[in-house]
Every structure is written in C-alpha cells, then in structure tokens.
Write an enzyme that holds these catalytic residues in place. Structure first.
Site, PDB file in Angstrom:
ATOM      1  CG  HIS A 112      -0.414   0.019   2.536  1.00  0.00           C
ATOM      2  ND1 HIS A 112      -0.149   1.188   3.213  1.00  0.00           N
ATOM      3  CD2 HIS A 112      -0.087  -0.986   3.381  1.00  0.00           C
ATOM      4  CE1 HIS A 112       0.320   0.890   4.428  1.00  0.00           C
ATOM      5  NE2 HIS A 112       0.375  -0.416   4.552  1.00  0.00           N
ATOM      6  CG  ASP A 141       2.627   0.203   7.823  1.00  0.00           C
ATOM      7  OD1 ASP A 141       2.259  -0.508   6.878  1.00  0.00           O
ATOM      8  OD2 ASP A 141       1.849   0.683   8.655  1.00  0.00           O
ATOM      9  CD  GLU A 175      -3.211  -1.447   5.270  1.00  0.00           C
ATOM     10  OE1 GLU A 175      -3.272  -2.468   5.974  1.00  0.00           O
ATOM     11  OE2 GLU A 175      -2.739  -0.349   5.668  1.00  0.00           O
ATOM     12  CD  GLU A 176      -1.732   2.363   7.481  1.00  0.00           C
ATOM     13  OE1 GLU A 176      -2.492   1.983   8.386  1.00  0.00           O
ATOM     14  OE2 GLU A 176      -0.553   1.981   7.389  1.00  0.00           O
ATOM     15  CD  GLU A 200       0.781  -3.987   5.802  1.00  0.00           C
ATOM     16  OE1 GLU A 200       1.149  -3.572   6.912  1.00  0.00           O
ATOM     17  OE2 GLU A 200       0.269  -3.236   4.948  1.00  0.00           O
ATOM     18  CG  HIS A 383       0.604   2.770  12.494  1.00  0.00           C
ATOM     19  ND1 HIS A 383      -0.733   2.430  12.574  1.00  0.00           N
ATOM     20  CD2 HIS A 383       1.020   2.360  11.273  1.00  0.00           C
ATOM     21  CE1 HIS A 383      -1.107   1.837  11.445  1.00  0.00           C
ATOM     22  NE2 HIS A 383      -0.051   1.783  10.641  1.00  0.00           N
TER      23      HIS A 383
END
Length: 411
Positions: A112, A141, A175-176, A200, A383
C-alpha cells in the site's frame, strides 16, 4: 551439521508435522539470486529514500500521486501493464500492474502507498540512516514493502524467470483507512489468483505474519442540552460527562482470553469552556481474532450504554466493521514451510507470528486465496515517529521474495 542445514532440517520437521510435502531446498543459497539481491541493496535504499521523503498520508492526493507515479514507472520498466482504478474515498487511484509469463501459477503481490502520517511529516523527519536503521514516515509501513516487491521483480527479470502464468502487483491507495472500492478490488483480484503474498513489514524478530485480527470502529454519540456553565449549569445535560461515563464502562467490553480489545482513541465534546456541551462523540478501535466477537461487541455496546450517568441524555452506539480476521490455515502453513526453507538457504530463521493489526491480507484470505503476510523489509515501532526499517534486512528480504515467487511458480 552446518547452521544452514540444521535450519533446513527444522523446516522439514515442521512440514512432516503438518503433513506437508516439503520442497527440495538447497543447503546453500541460489548464488545469482543472492548476488543480485545484495547488489541491489544500495539502489533499493535510494528508492526507499525517495518514497519516504514524500508525504503520502491517507487521502493526501499530491503525495499519493507522486508515490504512485514512481512505482508505476518502475513497474513499467519491468514490462508490467498498468491499470489505475479511481477511488473517490481514497482521493486517488489504486494500481493493478500485470506481468504475463509462460507458466501456470497466478501470483498476487500486494502493498500500500498510503501512510498514517500527516502532511509535513517528511520535512520534519526526512529519511536518514542511523546505527543500521533507516528512519522516516512510512519507511517500513509500507514503503519498504513497495521497494522489496520492485527489487525482487528486478532480480527475477535478471534471471529471465518467466515460469509463472501471471504476476500481479496491487498497490492500494487507502489501506490505512479502508475503502469499499479498494476492498472490493482486492477481493476480486485475489479470487483470480492462486496465492497472495502481502508485502506488509517483516516483524521486528525477522518474521512473517500468519494470522491477523479483524478491525472495527465503535462509535458512541451523546446528545445532551446546552446551558450556561456558570450561571445555570443545572439546566443543561452535559454530553461530555455522559460520554466520559460511557467510555469508562464500554472500555471494559474487551475479552483478554479471546484476544478481543476495545480502546477509545478519539473524543470530541464542546468548543467553549463556558457552555455545557450538548453534543459529544467517542470512537474506539476494536480488534478481534474471532469474527463472532464483533457481533457480541455490537450487542454489548447497545446493552451497556443504556446505563447512563446523566439523566435525559440520548446515547447511540454503532459498530462500523472494517477488515475481517485473517485466520491461520493449513494452506498458509504450507506457505510458511516454503518460506522457512528458503530463508534457511541464507542461514536465517523466520519467526512466524500473529498481529493485532488488520491488513489487506485479510481480504485476500477471506475469499479463500492462500495468503501469507509480512514479506516487506523488517522494521518496528510501526505508526509512530520512531518507525524504522532494518538496513541489513533489505537484501535477505529481496532474496526471500524472489525465491518465494520461484517456488510458487513450480508446477
């Protein structure tokens, strides 16, 4: 017995315990694949730097477009045909890149383009390497996943490897945050393939992901009555106080034994200190391994929220379903055995893990396509501003993905 051979034997033992037919792996790495993977390390890091230094938070069109265009250009150079699927919810387009081969297997790679980081993050924390780790927004990510996929494909091109019917590289723009267009695209594409490898990040202990929790968002809305906070607060019905009460009681609806969690993360109430707020909302992140737990949470939200602190307030709860759980299956166990055998060629061992994070792999697995996740560059602190990617994982992960495609393409 050498370490490499010992790990190959361990993988074989796992295969036997699962009743899986073990592929014939060499005790030594494929020399040209390894040489190319190591040679591409510096180039891969340069591409990673370019991508990381572009803000591409979910919904941020300028940055997502830049990342998309760079990835599309790389894939076109590899001979892929490109289809872009517009998505208003993503404020951009998803990418379906397709490469035809001469074999029978249809292999789907997924990564992504969006990150969780807001505009300006790249300028504040640009790509840099310190003590063997690369830092920057989205470095692992999932910009590391995009890079791993592109360079694994470059390695296969160098080998003139075409023993697959088709390789599809799907790049998700949302995606998030999720989108119905993106989710349906993944389901439809996965159904048309024999296997999915999701790019991922590799887990911090150098692992792959064999199961994931599903996700949902619990929303609590409170309607009260406004009043002057100093002159006549008793005439109001404080929505902020009521939503705080609801958070405390609804936050206990998780189930540790079943790995179900509910964490309130977003709160909104009032905009002036001298007014009793008449509206308040709270949102919680809900994760579950068992699909039926979402049904239970939805019912319990309504039941428990009937217990109010502030009389004459109205409380409404909803559960917005996100990605489904990705279960561990016999098919994913077979993919694990293949991946472990390949990594053993390098004298390395893959850890096999589950994750509380939801991902596109759940959608692929949900339509019955054998799926394994975590083929991106290894990293940690996902994140967060401290997100990192392990520089020394770049070449091994390119090797792993290249060889995985080769093994899966065998008739």
């Amino acid at each position: 017995m050498t370490l490499t051979l010992h790990r190959t034997v361990l993988s074989a033992a796992l295969a036997l315990s699962l009743g899986i037919s073990m592929p014939a792996f060499s005790a030594e790495p494929h020399p040209q694949i390894l040489a190319d993977a190591e040679q591409y390390k510096a180039q891969a890091l340069k591409l990673l730097e370019r991508l990381v230094n572009i803000d591409s938070g979910s919904g941020y069109k300028p940055g997502l477009t830049q990342v998309r265009d760079i990835a599309v250009d790389e894939l076109k150079q590899l001979g892929f045909s490109i289809e872009q699927v517009p998505d208003a919810a993503a404020n951009n387009s998803h990418v379906i890149a397709t490469l035809k081969g001469t074999g029978k297997a249809k292999i789907l790679l997924m990564a992504h383009m969006d990150t969780v980081f807001k505009e300006g993050s790249a300028a504040e924390r640009p790509f840099h390497i310190k003590d063997g780790r690369a830092y920057g927004p989205g470095v692992m990510d999932d910009k590391g996943g995009i890079v791993a996929g592109i360079y694994a494909l470059k390695v296969l091109q160098n080998q003139r490897f075409t023993d697959y019917a088709q390789i599809t590289f799907l790049l998700d723009a949302s995606e998030e945050i999720g989108s119905e267009t993106g989710s349906e695209l993944i389901r439809k594409t996965a159904k048309a393939h024999d296997v999915t490898l999701n790019l991922e990040p590799g887990r911090p202990a150098d692992g792959l992901v064999v199961w994931r929790k599903g996700s949902a968002t619990a929303v609590v809305e409170v309607k009260g009555k406004a009043a002057h906070a100093g002159v006549a607060p008793e005439l109001g019905r404080n929505a902020a106080m009521e939503v705080a009460h609801q958070i405390l009681q609804l936050g206990k609806l998780g189930d540790e034994e079943k790995k179900t969690t509910i964490n309130f993360t977003v709160l909104k109430a009032g905009d002036r200190t001298n007014v009793i707020p008449d509206q308040a909302t709270a949102k919680a992140d809900v994760r579950a391994v068992l699909p039926e737990e979402f049904d239970r949470i939805e019912k319990d939200l309504a039941r428990v929220s009937a217990n109010k602190l502030i009389a004459e307030t109205q409380v409404t709860t909803t559960l917005r379903r996100g990605l489904p759980p990705m279960p561990q299956t016999p098919e994913s166990d077979k993919l694990v055995v293949i991946a472990q055998g390949i990594y053993a060629e390098l004298g390395r061992k893959l850890t096999i893990e589950g994750s509380g994070g939801a991902a596109d792999a759940s959608l692929s697995a949900g339509v019955g396509t054998p799926t394994l996740d975590g083929f991106g560059i290894v990293g940690g602190n996902i994140h967060t501003p401290e997100e990192y990617a392990e520089v020394e994982s770049v070449a091994p992960r390119i090797y792993l993905l290249s060889r995985m495609i080769m093994e899966l393409a065998k008739p």
